[in-house]
Scaffold this motif. Structure first.
Motif, PDB file in Angstrom:
ATOM      1  N   PRO A  27     -27.888  -3.925  30.893  1.00 46.17           N
ATOM      2  CA  PRO A  27     -27.110  -5.141  31.133  1.00 46.17           C
ATOM      3  C   PRO A  27     -25.769  -5.076  30.400  1.00 46.17           C
ATOM      4  O   PRO A  27     -25.725  -4.697  29.216  1.00 46.17           O
ATOM      5  CB  PRO A  27     -27.987  -6.251  30.541  1.00 46.17           C
ATOM      6  CG  PRO A  27     -29.364  -5.681  30.494  1.00 46.17           C
ATOM      7  CD  PRO A  27     -29.180  -4.220  30.225  1.00 46.17           C
ATOM      8  N   ARG A  62     -24.512  -6.691  38.742  1.00 41.70           N
ATOM      9  CA  ARG A  62     -24.760  -7.002  37.325  1.00 41.70           C
ATOM     10  C   ARG A  62     -23.886  -8.119  36.781  1.00 41.70           C
ATOM     11  O   ARG A  62     -24.229  -8.735  35.770  1.00 41.70           O
ATOM     12  CB  ARG A  62     -24.553  -5.746  36.481  1.00 41.70           C
ATOM     13  CG  ARG A  62     -25.651  -4.699  36.623  1.00 41.70           C
ATOM     14  CD  ARG A  62     -26.934  -5.136  35.931  1.00 41.70           C
ATOM     15  NE  ARG A  62     -27.842  -4.036  35.694  1.00 41.70           N
ATOM     16  CZ  ARG A  62     -28.874  -4.088  34.867  1.00 41.70           C
ATOM     17  NH1 ARG A  62     -29.125  -5.189  34.199  1.00 41.70           N
ATOM     18  NH2 ARG A  62     -29.664  -3.039  34.716  1.00 41.70           N
ATOM     19  N   ASP A  66     -27.918   2.188  33.196  1.00 43.13           N
ATOM     20  CA  ASP A  66     -28.710   1.085  33.733  1.00 43.13           C
ATOM     21  C   ASP A  66     -29.082   0.065  32.658  1.00 43.13           C
ATOM     22  O   ASP A  66     -30.256  -0.242  32.443  1.00 43.13           O
ATOM     23  CB  ASP A  66     -29.973   1.630  34.409  1.00 43.13           C
ATOM     24  CG  ASP A  66     -30.687   0.555  35.238  1.00 43.13           C
ATOM     25  OD1 ASP A  66     -30.011  -0.380  35.687  1.00 43.13           O
ATOM     26  OD2 ASP A  66     -31.912   0.669  35.428  1.00 43.13           O
ATOM     27  N   HIS A  85     -23.344   0.933  33.438  1.00 45.17           N
ATOM     28  CA  HIS A  85     -23.494   1.425  34.802  1.00 45.17           C
ATOM     29  C   HIS A  85     -24.337   2.695  34.849  1.00 45.17           C
ATOM     30  O   HIS A  85     -25.348   2.755  35.544  1.00 45.17           O
ATOM     31  CB  HIS A  85     -22.103   1.677  35.396  1.00 45.17           C
ATOM     32  CG  HIS A  85     -22.111   2.218  36.776  1.00 45.17           C
ATOM     33  ND1 HIS A  85     -21.084   2.993  37.290  1.00 45.17           N
ATOM     34  CD2 HIS A  85     -23.023   2.112  37.785  1.00 45.17           C
ATOM     35  CE1 HIS A  85     -21.364   3.322  38.538  1.00 45.17           C
ATOM     36  NE2 HIS A  85     -22.532   2.808  38.868  1.00 45.17           N
TER      37      HIS A  85
END
Length: 504
Positions: A305, A94, A303, A300
């Motif tokens: 950004p 990411r 899920d 995290h």
């Protein structure tokens, strides 16, 4: 739409005995602390610094003494935090701008050492007093007009004078002069840079565990979903920025799930849950969307950004190291671009030494190459007009390129203000997106008392900050576009203002 998630804590307030998930992951922090840590390691390794905590509203929300053991234990437990293999894989996927060498260092070498780096104590009077406790109330000096809360400096004479004014105007009692928590952080800049956000989050959680317990999680998911739905319907893109002043970890979890639900598309993930719209999906539908969260841990596990670039301390520390604030904006931007080339994190923060000073540097190739700017103090609508004019008058930017620029608004936003700013940006022809914090993660009302007009009295968030106090042996200063957000002694502030006059 998914139903409200079930809280594992009590529905009425947060009992002091309830286990806390706060700071159980090294990633329970904002992205920009890690991006700055990488830049500090590259440009300013082994630079000594210190941070100081300030409560801007101690007369309204003072941390009770009973909270200290819990707070101290949680800070001490940060020594056990490690970047896990799974968390590293998430960062690699990411946050590709975080280099392998930096992640090797973060995983293998970095450790919090709170016993050596953090000091929490009670202070009698002084340091954290304010000129007044609530924005909009009569000024404490007896003059007319509104004044936002202004934190005291370390100038003892000024503290004494304000204490006298508070006593004269009935704003201070003997009790209010006692039991003010003082937190200092000291060490090498790269080593201690990650403390700020989690400690602020812990102080806030401690207050709502041991102080104000007249609240409930009830309705938080629904409220967050409704806010998200309004922003999406208006076409505004927005991120959750609420870690540092969240009510607690559980609130942030519930709220982000509500924001996801409000920005959900018809598709579902592998667990059958609705997932947030992607940017392309939202744009195709003419809608706004949830861009992500500043909190790496929640990005995290949910899920999303991760969102963030830089904070004021990057400019404050650079100014102190250079010994000249007039050079700091250009140097900080240049070094940032060296660490993050090709504008991968190309949103510049403008107001550390006032936007006026920043724009005298932010011209030509800088104005052309940087994707946009972040607004964090002063009137947001005036700032928008100012940036449009600045871009249009720059020969390397101009009106056509200006329409592709972006302003990230992040100062004290609520849903209504964000929508009004978005509508103004569309009308005037500049991109706008929003980082919303306290309005998402600490928007509560008291349970008790009479409800007026169907609404109960607000249970306000703490107005707390931790600011870089010194770097490389020199005091750090922040001027801001809002007097209430200044930091630094009067002598240091005066020196910085004098240095800035050389910009013309």
């Amino acid at each position: 739409m998914p139903s409200s998630p079930t809280s594992t804590a009590s529905s009425n307030g947060l009992p002091s005995t309830t286990p806390s998930m706060a700071c159980t992951s090294i990633l329970d922090n904002d992205l920009y602390k890690f991006t700055m840590q990488q830049a500090v390691l590259q440009h300013y390794p082994h630079t000594p610094c210190s941070y100081h905590f300030t409560n801007r509203s101690p007369l309204r929300a003072r941390l009770p003494r009973a909270a200290l053991p819990w707070l101290q234990q949680k800070i001490d437990s940060m020594a056990d935090l490690r970047l896990t293999k799974d968390e590293r894989r998430f960062l690699e996927a990411r946050c590709p701008y975080l280099t392998g060498s930096y992640l090797d260092w973060l995983e293998g070498e970095f450790r919090f050492c709170p016993s050596e780096e953090v000091k929490v104590q009670w202070k009698t009077g002084g340091g954290s007093l304010v000129i007044q406790s609530e924005p909009g109330s009569p000024r404490i000096d007896g003059s007319s007009g509104d004044q936002k809360e202004a934190p005291m400096t370390n100038n003892s004479g000024l503290n004494t004078r304000v204490s006298e004014l508070q006593h004269q105007h009935g704003h201070t009692t003997g009790k209010n002069k006692e039991e003010i928590v003082e937190i200092t952080i000291q060490g090498e800049w790269a080593q201690v840079i990650l403390y700020e956000v989690p400690i602020l989050a812990l102080v806030s959680e401690a207050f709502f565990r041991f102080g104000d317990q007249d609240w409930s999680y009830h309705g938080q998911f629904e409220s967050a979903r409704a806010k998200s739905e309004r922003l999406v319907a208006a076409g505004a893109s927005f991120a959750e920025f609420g870690t540092r002043r969240r009510r607690d970890y559980e609130t942030q979890r519930i709220v982000i799930q509500g924001l996801i639900a409000g920005s959900a598309s018809a598709k579902k993930n592998g667990s059958g849950e609705c997932v947030a719209m992607t940017a392309s999906e939202a744009i195709a539908a003419g809608k706004g969307f949830l861009t992500g969260t500043s909190n790496l841990h929640f990005a995290h596990i949910l899920d999303l950004p991760p969102i963030g670039t830089m904070a004021h301390e990057w400019f404050m520390g650079t100014a102190a190291i250079l010994g000249d604030a007039s050079l700091a904006n250009a140097e900080a931007l240049t070094r940032w671009a060296q660490t993050y080339p090709r504008q991968v994190l190309g949103i510049a923060l403008t107001d550390t030494f006032t936007t006026s000073a920043f724009l005298k540097t932010f011209r030509g190739t800088l104005a052309r190459d940087w994707i946009g700017v972040r607004h964090d103090s002063g009137d947001a609508f005036e700032f928008m007009d100012r940036m449009i004019s600045h871009y249009d008058q720059d020969p390397l930017v101009g009106e056509e390129m200006r329409r592709k620029k972006k302003i990230v608004f992040s100062d004290g936003l609520d849903t209504d203000l964000a929508i009004r700013l978005y509508e103004a940006a569309v009308q005037k022809g500049i991109g706008a997106t929003f980082g919303i914090g306290t309005h998402f993660t600490n928007d509560y009302s008291h349970l008790s008392g009479e409800a007026e007009g169907g609404k109960r009295e607000k249970s306000p968030a703490m107005n707390i900050v931790i600011k870089l106090h010194s770097c490389a042996g020199r005091e750090c200063v922040k001027l801001s576009d809002d007097h209430g957000k200044e930091s630094g002694s009067p002598e240091a502030v005066s020196q910085v203002k004098q240095q800035l006059t050389t910009l013309g």
